[in-house]
Design an enzyme around this catalytic site. Structure first.
Site, PDB file in Angstrom:
ATOM      1  N   LYS A 111      32.555 -36.421 -41.311  1.00 31.52           N
ATOM      2  CA  LYS A 111      32.731 -37.753 -42.033  1.00 31.52           C
ATOM      3  C   LYS A 111      32.379 -37.756 -43.377  1.00 31.52           C
ATOM      4  O   LYS A 111      33.058 -38.357 -44.226  1.00 31.52           O
ATOM      5  CB  LYS A 111      32.220 -38.863 -41.022  1.00 31.52           C
ATOM      6  N   GLU A 122      24.907 -28.475 -42.656  1.00 36.52           N
ATOM      7  CA  GLU A 122      25.013 -27.473 -41.613  1.00 36.52           C
ATOM      8  C   GLU A 122      26.418 -27.125 -41.422  1.00 36.52           C
ATOM      9  O   GLU A 122      26.998 -25.922 -41.386  1.00 36.52           O
ATOM     10  CB  GLU A 122      24.619 -27.922 -39.967  1.00 36.52           C
ATOM     11  N   GLY A 128      29.980 -42.034 -36.459  1.00 33.75           N
ATOM     12  CA  GLY A 128      30.151 -40.488 -35.787  1.00 33.75           C
ATOM     13  C   GLY A 128      30.280 -40.444 -34.171  1.00 33.75           C
ATOM     14  O   GLY A 128      30.923 -39.709 -33.612  1.00 33.75           O
ATOM     15  N   ARG A 129      29.241 -40.838 -33.454  1.00 33.53           N
ATOM     16  CA  ARG A 129      28.960 -40.944 -32.123  1.00 33.53           C
ATOM     17  C   ARG A 129      30.137 -41.627 -31.256  1.00 33.53           C
ATOM     18  O   ARG A 129      30.022 -41.574 -30.049  1.00 33.53           O
ATOM     19  CB  ARG A 129      27.759 -41.435 -31.792  1.00 33.53           C
ATOM     20  N   GLU A 170      20.904 -42.375 -30.336  1.00 33.02           N
ATOM     21  CA  GLU A 170      21.043 -42.559 -31.959  1.00 33.02           C
ATOM     22  C   GLU A 170      21.446 -43.991 -32.076  1.00 33.02           C
ATOM     23  O   GLU A 170      21.135 -44.693 -32.983  1.00 33.02           O
ATOM     24  CB  GLU A 170      22.356 -41.776 -32.519  1.00 33.02           C
ATOM     25  N   HIS A 190      18.165 -28.395  -7.950  1.00 27.93           N
ATOM     26  CA  HIS A 190      17.413 -27.294  -7.934  1.00 27.93           C
ATOM     27  C   HIS A 190      16.474 -27.248  -9.074  1.00 27.93           C
ATOM     28  O   HIS A 190      15.870 -26.136  -9.307  1.00 27.93           O
ATOM     29  CB  HIS A 190      18.552 -26.246  -7.445  1.00 27.93           C
ATOM     30  N   LYS A 197      16.464 -35.182 -43.046  1.00 23.93           N
ATOM     31  CA  LYS A 197      17.505 -34.328 -43.915  1.00 23.93           C
ATOM     32  C   LYS A 197      17.275 -34.082 -45.244  1.00 23.93           C
ATOM     33  O   LYS A 197      17.158 -32.937 -45.937  1.00 23.93           O
ATOM     34  CB  LYS A 197      18.944 -35.052 -43.945  1.00 23.93           C
TER      35      LYS A 197
HETATM   36  O1  F6P Z   1      22.364 -36.713 -38.211  1.00 22.85           O
HETATM   37  C1  F6P Z   1      23.136 -38.035 -38.027  1.00 22.85           C
HETATM   38  C2  F6P Z   1      24.582 -37.857 -38.215  1.00 22.85           C
HETATM   39  O2  F6P Z   1      24.981 -38.881 -39.318  1.00 22.85           O
HETATM   40  C3  F6P Z   1      25.442 -38.362 -36.994  1.00 22.85           C
HETATM   41  O3  F6P Z   1      25.198 -39.736 -37.005  1.00 22.85           O
HETATM   42  C4  F6P Z   1      26.710 -37.763 -37.596  1.00 22.85           C
HETATM   43  O4  F6P Z   1      27.515 -37.902 -36.056  1.00 22.85           O
HETATM   44  C5  F6P Z   1      26.206 -36.379 -37.885  1.00 22.85           C
HETATM   45  O5  F6P Z   1      25.182 -36.845 -38.436  1.00 22.85           O
HETATM   46  C6  F6P Z   1      27.353 -35.805 -38.670  1.00 22.85           C
HETATM   47  O6  F6P Z   1      27.688 -36.385 -39.667  1.00 22.85           O
HETATM   48  P1  F6P Z   1      28.976 -35.956 -40.527  1.00 22.85           P
HETATM   49  O7  F6P Z   1      30.212 -36.181 -39.645  1.00 22.85           O
HETATM   50  O8  F6P Z   1      29.114 -36.980 -41.800  1.00 22.85           O
HETATM   51  O9  F6P Z   1      28.866 -34.386 -40.743  1.00 22.85           O
END
Ligand code: F6P
Length: 543
Positions: free
Chosen positions: A207, A213, A268-269, A354, A385, A505
């Site tokens: 987003k 990452e 995001g979630r 979150e 189990h 971060k």
């Molecule tokens: O680490 C938190 C977060 O902002 C989440 O809420 C989100 O889903 C994820 O990082 C990824 O963010 P982006 O879609 O901006 O890469």
């Protein structure tokens, strides 16, 4: 100013009422009301909820509904559906429900019909998916796409990865999907194993398009393609992207015409139904993706229009509040009896924790009561189990959601019945246990009896559906989204921001160059972090 939550008559009454409930055992509760198992159930969007095996009475339910009314849950639901800025700390709406509104509806927010925008983006996505699926969209060497690799993390990964695993029987046999999230190089390397570079399409989802990452994995994917296809190859058809700002794709070499949009009012979630689901749309096809949206939409309509008493997400959310605030439960488990849903608990962890891992209210005051619980789980029967022993005989109270389906995607009714038998048996064992007398009657050696007694009185919900389809999955996703919202509404917190993940971060971006720097580089952290950086460098460099 509104009355403090803990001072309200209904909250105090619930605290007092907890004593009444604690004096009861589910055995007695069921014996005194033979209709309970049929009465305490609700249905919506193809899901059947049995909440009879919870530690509560009709009075509990009535008090919880009163709490919901007094905390203005119906008003808050209306505000969310109308597109009001319910994400108060970021000053924007949370409109994931608009992502699945039918085309004929309209929802005007700040003068813009967001439903129109949603459908025009969905149409673009569907047209692109068709081109990939039909073989019209080809890679640099003219070969059709055979693998779709989703690169994203958190909400840009967990939903599509979970849904793909869940719905694989609906996916095209011609396309493989892989999901890469971790910056650990092993993740990308594993995902690319066996893939043909000339036939691989990367869907880079972020987003913000600034998540380190994701950016690093996109960069490494490009390198992988260059080393296989040569520096002169046109890699444009190998990358599409999803971001809040379509121009942001340029940062990683994706032209804006190959970018799909996620609006700032989608968190995001809660973004599975947006362009974040693009890899799903490509692999499952438009029909299945739209049924997923329709399943969510059916649950949205139910949540928005059903009285509190029969409202599935409201019931689930209020149960979570009951256990968290009144019965002392700190965690809650989710166990799908479906291997296809094995990633569902991990997906829910982000949604649940979150969203509601907050200790201030919407107005910035310290939260008055405990909020968000820890959610965990795994798929049944494997979980039986592994951790069910603790659920049955441990000292902690852990409510469990058991999720099952009546039909299997595989052709093995017998083994599927065995799976369902286990789900039902666990709910029964958790609730009713086994007494010392019963063990004695069954001839158990006396010395073993204290160890074998099953206390019972352990709460569970059973969620049953006919079959795991795209629509059922959509309904399940929306059920938990709205349960989380219901909890947040009671606690007066904002479930739509996540400021707590920012500091880590920031610190990581400060530490990363320090790890790369030589040992003479001065460090200014606390003594533990400094020492760990030194130790890491020494181990890495074999000193
Ligand atoms: O680490 C938190 C977060 O902002 C989440 O809420 C989100 O889903 C994820 O990082 C990824 O963010 P982006 O879609 O901006 O890469």
């Amino acid at each position: 100013m509104a009355e403090p939550l803990v001072e309200s008559a209904v909250w105090r009454r619930l605290q007092w009422h907890r004593g009444e409930v604690e004096a009861l055992h589910l055995r007695g509760v069921f014996e005194s009301d033979p209709t309970r198992g049929e009465r305490l159930t609700a249905e919506a969007a193809g899901l059947h909820l049995d909440y009879s095996k919870h530690r509560l009475t009709d009075d509990t339910l009535q008090l919880l509904r009163r709490l919901a009314t007094e905390r203005e849950l119906p008003e808050k639901v209306r505000a969310m559906f109308r597109g009001e800025p319910v994400n108060t700390s970021e000053g924007r709406p949370a409109l994931h429900v608009a992502l699945r509104m039918p085309r004929f509806r309209s929802l005007v927010v700040d003068g813009v019909d967001v439903v129109k925008g949603v459908h025009s983006e969905l149409d673009r996505m569907s047209a692109f998916a068709d081109r990939v699926r039909s073989g019209e969209w080809v890679g640099a060497t003219g070969r059709r796409i055979s693998a779709v690799v989703n690169i994203g993390i958190g909400g840009s990964d967990l939903g599509p990865a979970m849904a793909y695993e869940a719905l694989e029987p609906y996916a095209s046999r011609e396309l493989t999907a892989r999901f890469v999230s971790n910056v650990d190089p092993a993740d990308l390397a594993g995902a690319l194993t066996g893939l043909e570079p000339g036939e691989t399409l990367f869907v880079v989802v972020s987003k913000t398009m600034s998540t380190i990452e994701t950016i690093e994995n996109a960069r490494a994917s490009r390198e992988w393609l260059v080393s296989a296809l040569g520096a002169g190859a046109d890699l444009t058809p190998h990358f599409v992207g999803v971001a809040g700002d379509p121009e942001a794709g340029e940062r990683i070499g994706i032209p804006s015409e190959n970018m799909y949009r996620i609006w700032d009012w989608v968190g995001g979630r809660t973004s599975l139904c947006s362009a974040v689901g693009l890899s799903l749309l490509v692999t499952l096809g438009e029909e299945s993706f739209r049924s997923l949206l329709n399943g969510s939409q059916a649950m949205d309509d139910h949540f928005a229009n059903t009285a509190l008493g029969g409202n599935l997400p409201v019931i689930c959310g209020l149960l979570a509040v009951w256990y968290r605030n009144f019965m002392g439960a700190e965690t809650t488990a989710v166990v799908p009896y479906s291997d296809a849903l094995r990633l569902f608990p991990a997906y829910l962890q982000q949604l649940w924790m979150e969203s509601n891992g907050k200790s201030v209210t919407t107005s910035g005051e310290p939260a008055e009561v405990d909020s968000g619980s820890v959610l965990w789980g795994g798929s049944g029967t494997n979980a039986q189990h592994a951790f069910f022993q603790l659920l049955h005989q441990g000292t902690a109270l852990i409510p469990v959601d058991l999720i099952g389906f009546a039909q299997s995607a595989e052709d093995s009714a017998e083994r599927h019945d065995l799976l369902a038998a286990n789900l039902l048996a666990q709910a029964e064992a958790l609730a009713f246990g086994r007494t010392a007398d019963e063990l004695e009657d069954a001839g158990a050696p006396e010395a073993t009896i204290p160890h074998r007694v099953m206390p019972g009185n352990r709460p569970s919900s059973v969620l049953l559906a006919e079959r795991l389809t795209p629509a059922t999955l959509g309904a399940l996703v929306a059920l938990y989204e709205h349960s989380v919202f219901t909890q947040a509404a009671i606690w007066g917190i904002n479930p739509f921001d996540q400021w707590g993940v920012e500091l880590g971060k920031e610190l990581a971006s400060r530490i990363a160059p320090e790890l790369a720097a030589g040992w003479k580089h001065e460090l200014h952290h606390d003594s533990s972090t400094n020492a760990l950086i030194h130790r890491y460098r020494a181990l890495r460099d074999g000193r």
